[in-house]
Write a protein that holds these residues in place. Sequence first.
Motif, mmCIF file in Angstrom:
data_model
loop_
_atom_site.group_PDB
_atom_site.id
_atom_site.type_symbol
_atom_site.label_atom_id
_atom_site.label_comp_id
_atom_site.label_asym_id
_atom_site.label_seq_id
_atom_site.Cartn_x
_atom_site.Cartn_y
_atom_site.Cartn_z
ATOM 1 N N MET A 53 26.547 82.235 15.225
ATOM 2 C CA MET A 53 26.078 82.408 16.612
ATOM 3 C C MET A 53 25.067 83.552 16.701
ATOM 4 N N ASP A 54 25.319 84.639 15.913
ATOM 5 C CA ASP A 54 24.428 85.804 15.971
ATOM 6 C C ASP A 54 22.986 85.436 15.687
ATOM 7 N N ALA A 55 22.789 84.474 14.764
ATOM 8 C CA ALA A 55 21.424 84.098 14.373
ATOM 9 C C ALA A 55 20.674 83.445 15.530
ATOM 10 N N LEU A 56 21.422 82.962 16.526
ATOM 11 C CA LEU A 56 20.752 82.271 17.644
ATOM 12 C C LEU A 56 20.300 83.244 18.741
ATOM 13 N N ILE A 57 20.837 84.475 18.716
ATOM 14 C CA ILE A 57 20.596 85.386 19.840
ATOM 15 C C ILE A 57 19.106 85.740 19.978
ATOM 16 N N THR A 58 18.475 86.140 18.877
ATOM 17 C CA THR A 58 17.064 86.551 18.974
ATOM 18 C C THR A 58 16.154 85.378 19.362
ATOM 19 N N PRO A 59 16.291 84.197 18.714
ATOM 20 C CA PRO A 59 15.451 83.068 19.166
ATOM 21 C C PRO A 59 15.688 82.712 20.640
ATOM 22 N N PHE A 60 16.935 82.846 21.079
ATOM 23 C CA PHE A 60 17.241 82.537 22.490
ATOM 24 C C PHE A 60 16.548 83.561 23.392
ATOM 25 N N ARG A 61 16.651 84.835 23.034
ATOM 26 C CA ARG A 61 15.973 85.889 23.800
ATOM 27 C C ARG A 61 14.466 85.608 23.851
ATOM 28 N N ASP A 62 13.877 85.247 22.673
ATOM 29 C CA ASP A 62 12.432 84.999 22.619
ATOM 30 C C ASP A 62 12.048 83.830 23.527
ATOM 31 N N ALA A 63 12.863 82.777 23.494
ATOM 32 C CA ALA A 63 12.565 81.610 24.346
ATOM 33 C C ALA A 63 12.613 82.007 25.823
ATOM 34 N N LEU A 64 13.585 82.848 26.180
ATOM 35 C CA LEU A 64 13.712 83.259 27.590
ATOM 36 C C LEU A 64 12.509 84.079 28.038
#
Length: 210
Positions: free
Chosen positions: A1-12
Motif C-alpha cells: 500500500m505504501d508504494a501507492l501513496i506517492t503516485p496517489f498524491r501526485d495524481a491528486l
Amino acid sequence: MDALITPFRDALVTLDRNGAERIFQQALASQSPLAAVEQLVVPALELIGQDWHEGNIALSQVYMSGRACVELVERVLPPGDPARKNPLPSAIVVLNDNHMLGKRIVYSVMRASGHPLLDYGRLDVERLVERALADKIRVLLISVLILPSALKIKEVCARLKASGADVRVLVGGAPFLFDDQLWQEVGADAVGYSAAEAVAIVDRWMDEMQ
Ligand code: B12
C-alpha cells in the motif's frame, strides 16, 4: 500500500482524477474500504498538507485534492449497521474549522459499527454546548484540523462540565497528531487517531458508562 501513496498524491495535486481513481481502485482490490481510506487517502492528504506548508503547492491544489478525496471516499463508506450496541445519546461535530472529511469518515465508520450518532455538522462553541445539553449527549466526538479550533475545545469541555452534564468528550484530527499532550490540555477524556480507534474507545466507554 505504501508504494501507492506517492503516485496517489501526485495524481491528486496534478488534478488527474482518472489516475487517482485508478490507484484508489488498486488499493481497494487488496484492502477493505476503511483500510484503503486510512492507509492511502489519509497519508496522501497529509503529504499534500506538508507540501502546502513548505510552499511547494498552492492552497487551490489542497482544496481540489480534498474534494477529489471526498468523492472517492463517499462512494465506499459503509452504511449504518442496524444492530445497535450504543444506547447512549452520542454526537459528532466539526468545531469551527472547515475540514469535513475526517468527521465524515469517523461518522460512517461509527454508524457501521453499531453506534448511531447525531451528525451536528459544523458548529461554534456556543451552539455546540447548547445542542449537546439540549440533546442530553453522553458521548461527544469533536473533530478539528487547525490548532485554533483545537484550543476552543477547552471552552466546550469547561462549559459542559460546569453545567453538570455527564458527558465524555473524544477528540481527533491533525493538531492532536502534532502534539500528543494537547488532548489533555483541552480537557478531553480521550483522543483517537483514526476512525477505528474512535470505535474502540466508544465501545469501551459504553461498557463503563452503562
Ligand atoms: C484538505 C485540506 C484542506 C481543505 C479542506 C477541504 C474540506 N472540505 O475538508 C481546505 C483547502 C479547505 C483547507 C483549508 C485550510 N487549511 Co487545510 N488541510 C487539508 C489537508 C491537506 C487534509 C485534511 C484531510 O481532509 N485529511 C484527510 C482526513 C480523512 O484526515 P483527518 O481529518 O486527519 O481525519 C482522520 C484522523 O485524524 C481521525 N479523526 C479526524 N477527526 C476525528 C475525530 C475523532 C473524535 C476521532 C477519534 C478521530 C478523528 O480519523 C480520520 C480518518 O482516519 C490537511 C493536512 C493534514 N495533515 O491533515 C491540511 C491542514 C489541516 N490544513 C491546514 C491549514 C493551516 C489550513 C488553512 C488555515 C489554510 C489557509 N491559510 O487558509 C485553511 C483553514 C480553513 C478552515 N478555517 O478550516 C493545516 C493545519 C495546521 C494546524 N495544526 O493548525 C494542515 C495540517 C496542513 C499543514 N500541514 O499545515 N485545508
